[in-house]
Design a protein around this motif. Structure first.
Motif, PDB file in Angstrom:
ATOM      1  N   LYS A   1      -5.288   4.511   2.519  1.00 45.97           N
ATOM      2  CA  LYS A   1      -4.350   3.650   1.810  1.00 45.97           C
ATOM      3  C   LYS A   1      -4.951   3.288   0.461  1.00 45.97           C
TER       4      LYS A   1
ATOM      5  N   TYR B   1       0.355   4.920   1.560  1.00 48.40           N
ATOM      6  CA  TYR B   1      -0.451   5.520   2.619  1.00 48.40           C
ATOM      7  C   TYR B   1      -0.393   7.039   2.532  1.00 48.40           C
TER       8      TYR B   1
ATOM      9  N   TYR C   1       0.805  -1.216   0.000  1.00 43.83           N
ATOM     10  CA  TYR C   1       0.000   0.000   0.000  1.00 43.83           C
ATOM     11  C   TYR C   1       0.842   1.272   0.000  1.00 43.83           C
TER      12      TYR C   1
END
Length: 187
Positions: free
Chosen positions: A103, A48, A46
């Motif tokens: 995210k 973020y 991910y």
């Protein structure tokens, strides 16, 4: 979502359609202090965006916790090497306080790029800024005195001083806690 959409004001060429497509892939969540967003040895899945709160990136070598960067409100963070190369990360990313975060997965980000190329340009600009910050930090640690490093942190990232522990700041500035304490006492 307002906080995130304000980020797009830095990229005026992004269409409303592209913004909406990107936003549709965001997952919002809240975490407590000490939550690991990324963990050493795992592939970073991910990207973020810290809406509110803070995090630090660090790694462990020879039983030493070495802080390499701080992320504050309205900044992006990920284990960038792992996120880009799809190889296991060598760093951990931990929240330093209760934080609200968005995210987006690597796969969803890539799909957004294919559908809306102007997002890829914005991403490239974010990566360029990330690289500049890393290079400046590397130079800053090699050629400046401990006091100069601390004064620059106070000048350019004063919120870090209030949100990170003394040990984390000392590690980030590549000095001992005792050296940092002596510097702080003289300022």
């Amino acid at each position: 979502m307002e906080n995130f959409l304000s980020l797009f004001s830095k990229f005026p060429t992004i269409s409303d359609e592209a913004k909406a497509a990107f936003a549709s892939h965001l997952v919002e969540f809240e975490v407590e202090k000490g939550f690991l967003l990324e963990k050493e040895g795992q592939i970073s899945r991910y990207l973020y965006f810290v809406i509110q709160g803070s995090a630090r990136s660090y790694y462990i070598r020879e039983n030493r916790d070495i802080t390499v960067s701080f992320t504050l409100d309205e900044e992006f963070v990920t284990a960038m090497h792992s996120f880009i190369t799809r190889k296991p990360s060598y760093e951990n990313i931990e929240t330093m306080e209760k934080s609200k975060v968005f995210k987006i997965s690597y796969d969803n980000l890539q799909a957004c790029f294919l559908e809306h190329p102007e997002l890829e340009r914005a991403y490239r600009m974010i990566l360029e800024q990330y690289y500049i910050v890393l290079e400046e930090h590397q130079i800053f640690n090699k050629f400046k005195t401990a006091k100069e490093r601390y004064l620059e942190l106070m000048q350019y990232r004063p919120k870090v001083i209030h949100r990170a522990s003394v040990g984390q700041i000392a590690s980030f500035l590549d000095m001992t806690i005792e050296t940092l304490s002596r510097i702080r006492a003289k300022i």
